[in-house]
Design an enzyme around this catalytic site. Structure first.
Site, PDB file in Angstrom:
ATOM      1  N   SER A 110       0.983  -1.215  -0.088  1.00 27.09           N
ATOM      2  CA  SER A 110       0.098   0.065  -0.004  1.00 27.09           C
ATOM      3  C   SER A 110       0.804   1.427   0.011  1.00 27.09           C
ATOM      4  O   SER A 110       2.159   1.272   0.609  1.00 27.09           O
ATOM      5  CB  SER A 110      -0.990   0.069   1.230  1.00 27.09           C
ATOM      6  N   TYR A 132      -2.272   5.544  -4.335  1.00 20.46           N
ATOM      7  CA  TYR A 132      -3.278   6.595  -4.148  1.00 20.46           C
ATOM      8  C   TYR A 132      -2.685   7.948  -4.822  1.00 20.46           C
ATOM      9  O   TYR A 132      -1.749   8.132  -4.727  1.00 20.46           O
ATOM     10  CB  TYR A 132      -3.480   7.017  -2.794  1.00 20.46           C
ATOM     11  N   THR A 158      -5.927   2.852  -6.760  1.00 19.79           N
ATOM     12  CA  THR A 158      -7.293   2.639  -6.052  1.00 19.79           C
ATOM     13  C   THR A 158      -8.165   3.735  -6.486  1.00 19.79           C
ATOM     14  O   THR A 158      -7.772   5.206  -6.240  1.00 19.79           O
ATOM     15  CB  THR A 158      -7.011   2.555  -4.530  1.00 19.79           C
ATOM     16  N   LYS A 255      -8.237  -0.551  -9.049  1.00 19.10           N
ATOM     17  CA  LYS A 255      -8.926  -1.119  -7.822  1.00 19.10           C
ATOM     18  C   LYS A 255     -10.090  -0.356  -7.216  1.00 19.10           C
ATOM     19  O   LYS A 255      -9.841   0.963  -6.848  1.00 19.10           O
ATOM     20  CB  LYS A 255      -7.865  -1.331  -6.632  1.00 19.10           C
ATOM     21  N   HIS A 279     -13.507  -1.699  -1.134  1.00 22.02           N
ATOM     22  CA  HIS A 279     -12.610  -1.545  -0.205  1.00 22.02           C
ATOM     23  C   HIS A 279     -12.999  -2.213   1.090  1.00 22.02           C
ATOM     24  O   HIS A 279     -12.879  -1.893   2.040  1.00 22.02           O
ATOM     25  CB  HIS A 279     -12.924   0.135  -0.005  1.00 22.02           C
TER      26      HIS A 279
HETATM   27  C1  LIG Z   1      -7.175  -2.240   7.777  1.00 25.56           C
HETATM   28  C2  LIG Z   1      -7.187  -2.174   6.336  1.00 25.56           C
HETATM   29  C3  LIG Z   1      -6.455  -1.102   5.586  1.00 25.56           C
HETATM   30  C4  LIG Z   1      -6.630  -0.824   4.377  1.00 25.56           C
HETATM   31  N1  LIG Z   1      -5.823  -0.141   3.661  1.00 25.56           N
HETATM   32  C5  LIG Z   1      -5.908  -0.098   2.555  1.00 25.56           C
HETATM   33  C6  LIG Z   1      -4.815   0.690   1.519  1.00 25.56           C
HETATM   34  O1  LIG Z   1      -4.159   1.334   1.941  1.00 25.56           O
HETATM   35  N2  LIG Z   1      -5.128   0.606   0.334  1.00 25.56           N
HETATM   36  C7  LIG Z   1      -6.017   0.172  -0.654  1.00 25.56           C
HETATM   37  O2  LIG Z   1      -6.592   0.203  -1.784  1.00 25.56           O
HETATM   38  N3  LIG Z   1      -7.097  -0.716   0.216  1.00 25.56           N
HETATM   39  C8  LIG Z   1      -6.908  -0.711   1.403  1.00 25.56           C
HETATM   40  N4  LIG Z   1      -7.664  -1.586   2.146  1.00 25.56           N
HETATM   41  C9  LIG Z   1      -8.783  -2.229   1.422  1.00 25.56           C
HETATM   42  C10 LIG Z   1      -8.267  -3.955   1.109  1.00 25.56           C
HETATM   43  O3  LIG Z   1      -7.322  -3.687   0.067  1.00 25.56           O
HETATM   44  C11 LIG Z   1      -9.159  -4.928   0.356  1.00 25.56           C
HETATM   45  O4  LIG Z   1      -9.939  -4.174  -0.482  1.00 25.56           O
HETATM   46  C12 LIG Z   1     -10.548  -5.280   1.454  1.00 25.56           C
HETATM   47  O5  LIG Z   1      -9.828  -5.241   2.895  1.00 25.56           O
HETATM   48  C13 LIG Z   1     -11.009  -6.322   0.764  1.00 25.56           C
HETATM   49  O6  LIG Z   1     -11.828  -6.937   1.976  1.00 25.56           O
HETATM   50  P1  LIG Z   1     -11.754  -8.088   2.872  1.00 25.56           P
HETATM   51  O7  LIG Z   1     -11.022  -7.142   3.976  1.00 25.56           O
HETATM   52  O8  LIG Z   1     -12.984  -8.669   3.264  1.00 25.56           O
HETATM   53  O9  LIG Z   1     -10.807  -9.461   2.146  1.00 25.56           O
HETATM   54  C14 LIG Z   1      -7.666  -1.664   3.463  1.00 25.56           C
HETATM   55  C15 LIG Z   1      -8.689  -2.647   4.331  1.00 25.56           C
HETATM   56  C16 LIG Z   1      -8.134  -2.666   5.643  1.00 25.56           C
HETATM   57  C17 LIG Z   1      -8.886  -3.965   6.196  1.00 25.56           C
END
Ligand SMILES: Cc1cc2nc3c(=O)[nH]c(=O)nc-3n(C[C@H](O)[C@H](O)[C@H](O)COP(=O)(O)O)c2cc1C
Length: 397
Positions: A110, A132, A158, A255, A279
């Protein structure tokens, strides 16, 4: 670690993580936006499809390996980018990347990571970088150059974060930087000394790739929500995707596109793949699950790009249903963070080995030995059970 070897599914690892983490961190990990309807829908959508079971097929050799985003992976699963992994365990992103390398799958770093682009490259994992778009295009360009120079095979933009989602759990628990924890949160920190000491000792906690340019969340005294709203470029449009396409030599992934028209547009502007994602239910509440839109997206884009379902996958059967409905694979966020919180690299490795054995076993029980052999005929919508007698032999051959 005895507890980990007694974790037989992702829910078991989630329970271990719940015990390891103080409440504010747990809420940050588990939470979604508003009423968390979409968060729940991401799981529920898988429950509306059933797998077909074909018997007396030679399944002596089952191979779940496939190609995802140009990576040669051991199973149709990848790790989604998540920010600030050192919040969950001091070993952070490095532990996750090492476990992914051990399991033969790809890891997404990330923009908001607490480990540098260079340090993750040194683990040797198959890797992609999640971007981002910052208001500062100089920063964006610098990140792209570093990712390209350090062997990141794909760039993932994203696009569902123009503005931060409304995560009320974080507001309530005081999960801002530096933390302003509520009395209940402080109590929870006190009864999780292992986490608290680890966090206090960890002086390397920072947004390793962007802090030099835009300041750290921790230094700025701001919430993640405020940070996102201040730094991310809310004016980004499809023209910026074209700009990015011109800047990046490798695979380009979008994404957070969910509507079939947006996915089509992304491919037309030069993207190679879409991570169909909301997300993890953390942005727009009441939007549907990635799985809900998947068949329509596949119909719309045909074979012109890869589709990765991101959100809610917790079982091998979830991954196989997504593939039957037109995905090339699934991606996971929270499940590997549960593993990280429960046991660092060993915890993530446990999560990945659970997915691997479930996928392999389920393929054998479906009578499918290769990912490429899984088709829409391998899945039925629950509504098929309510079809009229005359239609049944057509629906269930
Ligand atoms: C704690 C946390 C931090 C996240 N940080 C980012 C991020 O920095 N960039 C991003 O594109 N998605 C981020 N996401 C979304 C994840 O990439 C992903 O889309 C999502 O967790 C998928 O769903 P799931 O947790 O049910 O597998 C984050 C999700 C969580 C839970």
């Amino acid at each position: 670690m005895a507890a980990l070897s007694n974790a037989f599914n992702i829910a078991d690892v989630q329970a271990l993580a719940g015990r390891a983490l103080p409440l504010p961190i747990r809420h940050y990990l588990e939470g979604g936006a508003d009423d968390e309807w979409t968060l729940a829908r991401n799981r529920a959508a898988f429950g509306e499809w059933v797998l077909a079971q074909r018997t007396l097929v030679d399944v002596g050799h089952v191979d779940p390996g496939t190609d995802l985003l140009g990576f040669d992976v051991a199973m149709p699963l990848m790790l989604s980018p998540t920010g600030m992994s050192q919040l969950f365990h001091a070993a952070g992103e490095t532990a996750v990347a090492r476990a992914a390398a051990g399991a033969g799958i790809a890891y997404g770093l990330s923009t908001m990571a607490t480990t540098s682009i260079e340090a993750i490259a040194a683990t040797g994992v198959q890797r992609y970088f999640q971007l981002y778009l910052f208001r500062d295009r100089g920063l964006t360009r610098a990140l792209l150059e570093r990712a390209a120079a350090h062997g990141y095979g794909a760039l993932c933009l994203t696009v569902d974060t123009a503005i931060a989602g409304n995560r009320e759990r974080d507001l309530r628990s005081g999960m801002i930087m530096p933390p302003r924890f509520s009395p209940g949160s402080l109590l929870s920190l006190a009864v999780h000394p292992r986490w608290s000491f680890g966090a206090l000792k960890n002086r390397s906690f920072r947004l390793a790739n962007v802090a030099d340019y835009v300041g750290d969340i921790a230094n700025g005294g701001t919430s993640v929500i405020d940070y996102v709203n201040a730094q991310f470029d809310r004016t980004a449009t499809w023209q910026d995707v074209e700009w990015l396409r011109g800047q990046w030599p490798g695979k380009l992934v979008i994404k957070g596109a969910m509507m079939p028209g947006d996915c089509h547009e992304a491919i037309a502007r030069g993207a190679d793949a879409i991570m169909v994602s909301n997300h993890g239910g953390r942005q727009l509440d009441t939007v549907g699950a990635p799985l809900d839109y998947l068949p329509a997206i596949r119909d719309r884009i045909g074979g012109t790009g890869q589709l990765i379902v991101d959100g809610g996958a917790r079982r091998g059967t979830d991954v196989l249903k997504a593939i039957a409905l037109g995905a090339n694979g699934c991606s996971i966020g929270r499940p590997y963070l549960y593993g990280l919180a429960a046991g660092g690299e060993a915890g993530v490795a446990r999560v990945l080995s659970i997915f691997r054995s479930e996928i392999e076993r389920d393929m054998a029980l479906m009578g499918r030995t290769r990912i490429a052999d899984i088709t829409p005929a391998d899945v039925h919508h629950l509504s098929a059970f309510r079809s009229k007698p005359g239609e049944r032999s057509h629906i269930f051959p």
